[in-house]
Design a protein around this motif. Structure first.
Motif, PDB file in Angstrom:
ATOM      1  N   MET A  56     -31.452  66.724  72.726  1.00 51.65           N
ATOM      2  CA  MET A  56     -30.452  65.763  72.258  1.00 51.65           C
ATOM      3  C   MET A  56     -30.482  64.476  73.071  1.00 51.65           C
ATOM      4  SD  MET A  56     -27.006  67.789  71.147  1.00 51.65           S
ATOM      5  CE  MET A  56     -26.545  68.094  72.848  1.00 51.65           C
ATOM      6  N   PHE A  57     -30.778  64.601  74.371  1.00 50.12           N
ATOM      7  CA  PHE A  57     -30.791  63.412  75.229  1.00 50.12           C
ATOM      8  C   PHE A  57     -31.919  62.458  74.834  1.00 50.12           C
ATOM      9  CE2 PHE A  57     -28.278  66.337  77.676  1.00 50.12           C
ATOM     10  CZ  PHE A  57     -27.347  65.540  78.306  1.00 50.12           C
ATOM     11  N   ALA A  88     -27.278  71.455  59.769  1.00 52.01           N
ATOM     12  CA  ALA A  88     -27.935  72.186  60.857  1.00 52.01           C
ATOM     13  C   ALA A  88     -27.095  73.383  61.296  1.00 52.01           C
ATOM     14  CB  ALA A  88     -28.188  71.264  62.045  1.00 52.01           C
ATOM     15  N   VAL A  89     -25.778  73.220  61.333  1.00 54.72           N
ATOM     16  CA  VAL A  89     -24.898  74.342  61.657  1.00 54.72           C
ATOM     17  C   VAL A  89     -25.089  75.455  60.631  1.00 54.72           C
ATOM     18  CG1 VAL A  89     -22.500  75.109  61.808  1.00 54.72           C
ATOM     19  CG2 VAL A  89     -23.171  72.958  62.873  1.00 54.72           C
ATOM     20  N   CYS A  90     -25.090  75.076  59.347  1.00 56.03           N
ATOM     21  CA  CYS A  90     -25.279  76.069  58.275  1.00 56.03           C
ATOM     22  C   CYS A  90     -26.636  76.747  58.404  1.00 56.03           C
ATOM     23  CB  CYS A  90     -25.156  75.398  56.910  1.00 56.03           C
ATOM     24  SG  CYS A  90     -23.499  74.793  56.533  1.00 56.03           S
ATOM     25  N   TYR A 149     -33.188  73.062  57.949  1.00 62.51           N
ATOM     26  CA  TYR A 149     -34.373  73.681  58.550  1.00 62.51           C
ATOM     27  C   TYR A 149     -34.356  73.520  60.064  1.00 62.51           C
ATOM     28  CZ  TYR A 149     -38.963  73.924  60.533  1.00 62.51           C
ATOM     29  OH  TYR A 149     -39.999  74.214  61.375  1.00 62.51           O
ATOM     30  N   ASP A 150     -33.923  72.356  60.562  1.00 61.55           N
ATOM     31  CA  ASP A 150     -33.887  72.122  62.004  1.00 61.55           C
ATOM     32  C   ASP A 150     -32.946  73.113  62.679  1.00 61.55           C
ATOM     33  OD1 ASP A 150     -34.478  70.966  64.418  1.00 61.55           O
ATOM     34  OD2 ASP A 150     -33.307  69.147  64.102  1.00 61.55           O
ATOM     35  N   ALA A 189     -27.746  68.748  67.652  1.00 58.17           N
ATOM     36  CA  ALA A 189     -26.385  69.072  68.075  1.00 58.17           C
ATOM     37  C   ALA A 189     -25.781  70.163  67.200  1.00 58.17           C
ATOM     38  CB  ALA A 189     -25.513  67.816  68.034  1.00 58.17           C
ATOM     39  N   GLY A 190     -26.041  70.089  65.900  1.00 61.43           N
ATOM     40  CA  GLY A 190     -25.527  71.108  65.000  1.00 61.43           C
ATOM     41  C   GLY A 190     -26.129  72.470  65.274  1.00 61.43           C
TER      42      GLY A 190
END
Length: 253
Positions: A56-57, A88-90, A149-150, A189-190
């Motif tokens: 993320m950074f 992404a959370v899903c 996908y990520d 992040a998700g």
């Protein structure tokens, strides 16, 4: 927290720097950091979660650098980033439901296809072309698919974002790279938000590697903005092929 020698910690920090540099230009930094984390004794799922912390950074730094140079408007892109975060959370929550083994099997083919597209497609440059999807359709289809996908798996997500922006959005190479970074940050992040519940990322190590990601990403984004498609295209081809070969090697052992 696992015990790391000074030598292993130095290797992880160097890997994070290199990954930040490559990610800022073409994506694919996880190809460097995830194997090094696993070689250091971090269990696979925990390595993926820790990789999202540090990744993320780099993505955030690159997004800010491109925005400061006028390549992308982060405020305008913020609603799209929220879509990427939610997708992404899903995706991460569906990891136990969807056939991830089958997806991993076709990934090398897709990545080789992306490499060939950017290597052989004539006319790809930093100039924009007519888009094939309206912005609304692009944000409703391509973004959640790649972000999902990520969150689910992750390898090659940057290449898939790039392909979508170039093929469907009509973006030039540099503009596509710039617009990829905030979405990559959001989907990282998700995925992390979901992984953190079950995978226990190594926060201290992830933050330390994140510091090196920032340095690498600043240098990588600077080079990409100076050289444009001349450096982005070959590096994107190289990282896509390298990731495809790594996945094929993983299947063979």
């Amino acid at each position: 927290m696992i015990d790391l020698s000074i030598e292993l910690l130095a290797l992880l920090l160097a890997a994070a720097f290199a990954a930040g540099f490559i990610d800022a230009i073409a994506g694919g930094g996880g190809l460097i950091t995830v194997p090094v984390l696993m070689l250091s004794g971090v269990p696979p799922v925990q390595a993926l979660a820790t990789n999202k912390v540090q990744g993320m950074f780099g993505a955030g730094t690159a997004a800010f650098a491109y925005a400061r140079n006028g390549q992308v408007d982060l405020r305008a892109q913020a609603p799209v980033a929220l879509i990427a975060f939610g997708a992404a959370v899903c995706g991460a929550l569906l990891v136990s439901v969807l056939p991830t083994d089958w997806i991993r099997m076709i990934l090398p083919v897709l990545l080789i296809g992306i490499a060939l597209f950017f290597a052989l497609r004539p006319g790809l440059s930093d100039m924009d072309r007519p888009s094939r999807l309206s912005p609304l359709m692009f944000h409703a289809t391509a973004v959640p698919l790649v972000a999902g996908y990520d969150g689910l798996l992750g390898p090659g997500a940057g290449s898939f974002y790039m392909l979508a922006f170039v093929m469907l959005g009509g973006f030039g190479i540099l503009k596509a790279t710039a617009h990829t970074k905030l979405l990559n940050f959001a989907s990282n992040a998700g995925g992390l938000a979901a992984f953190a519940v079950v995978a226990q990322p190594l926060w201290a190590l992830g933050l330390a590697m994140g510091g090196m990601q920032i340095i690498g990403a600043r240098l990588g984004a600077g080079m990409a903005m100076k050289q444009g498609a001349r450096v982005i295209k070959p590096l994107l081809v190289l990282t896509s092929l390298s990731l495809a070969l790594k996945l094929l090697w993983d299947f063979s052992i």
